[in-house]
Motif scaffolding. Structure first.
Motif, short mmCIF file in Angstrom:
data_model
loop_
_atom_site.label_atom_id
_atom_site.label_comp_id
_atom_site.label_asym_id
_atom_site.label_seq_id
_atom_site.Cartn_x
_atom_site.Cartn_y
_atom_site.Cartn_z
N GLY A 1 0.86 -1.16 0.03
CA GLY A 1 -0.13 -0.06 0.19
C GLY A 1 1.00 1.34 -0.23
N ARG B 1 2.90 0.27 -4.18
CA ARG B 1 1.66 0.21 -4.75
C ARG B 1 1.69 0.52 -6.29
NH1 ARG B 1 -2.24 3.66 -1.79
NH2 ARG B 1 -3.96 4.03 -3.08
N ARG C 1 -0.07 -2.12 -8.44
CA ARG C 1 -1.48 -2.09 -8.93
C ARG C 1 -1.84 -1.95 -10.45
NH1 ARG C 1 -4.13 1.12 -4.02
NH2 ARG C 1 -3.37 -0.12 -2.14
N ALA D 1 -5.32 -3.72 -2.23
CA ALA D 1 -6.16 -2.48 -2.89
C ALA D 1 -7.51 -2.64 -2.50
CB ALA D 1 -5.95 -2.53 -4.52
#
Length: 163
Positions: free
Chosen positions: A91, A95, A98, A155
């Motif tokens: 996160g 990230r 994603r 996510a």
């Protein structure tokens, strides 16, 4: 925020190295860094919500140990901390994963996961009782499944936390 941008990825690398080199003996140091993550994180509550994902990775590693693919000199509690720190990366500094198309994420996962376990083996954090190439092929397959699932789950949890 600028300090966090540097602290998060650097702290993970420091924790990874400490845990790989020091195992359970270096848990106090790595837990201090882990606590700093939560003290400094702009998303500490959401970070806490994704932590259970680490149990899945830890469970897979324990299953691999029970099946004889991995061997440790002592119960690897450090591995749970490493999984938790890794999950938190998804996160933050990782990230970007994603945005990968699934095929690229699968390939990145297989190569990256295998490389991390190979380095861990070379540093003596884990032993591969079976032929190392066989173990690393299984690691690649595991990671090609587990990391994409973790990226998607992270996510989803983070998105749900903001609704």
């Amino acid at each position: 925020m600028k300090m966090w941008t540097w602290f998060q990825p650097v702290s993970f690398q420091v924790m990874w190295l400490c845990l790989i080199l020091g195992g359970n003996d270096w848990l106090p140091l790595t837990m201090t860094i882990f606590a700093l993550h939560f003290a400094l994180s702009p998303t500490r509550l959401t970070d806490a919500k994704v932590l259970p994902l680490a149990l899945g990775g830890f469970a897979i590693d324990l299953i691999m140990t029970q099946l004889g693919f991995y061997s440790f000199t002592a119960f690897p509690l450090w591995l749970l901390v490493l999984w938790a720190a890794f999950i938190l990366n998804l996160g933050h500094s990782m990230r970007f994963l994603r945005r990968f198309k699934l095929i690229y994420l699968v390939l990145f996962s297989a190569v990256g996961g295998t490389y991390a376990y190979w380095v861990s083996w070379k540093f003596g954090a884990v032993a591969f009782p079976y032929e190392p190439i066989l173990t690393l092929i299984i690691v690649a397959v595991n990671w090609s499944i587990v990391l994409p699932l973790c990226v998607k789950a992270d996510a989803y949890i983070r998105r749900s936390a903001h609704e």
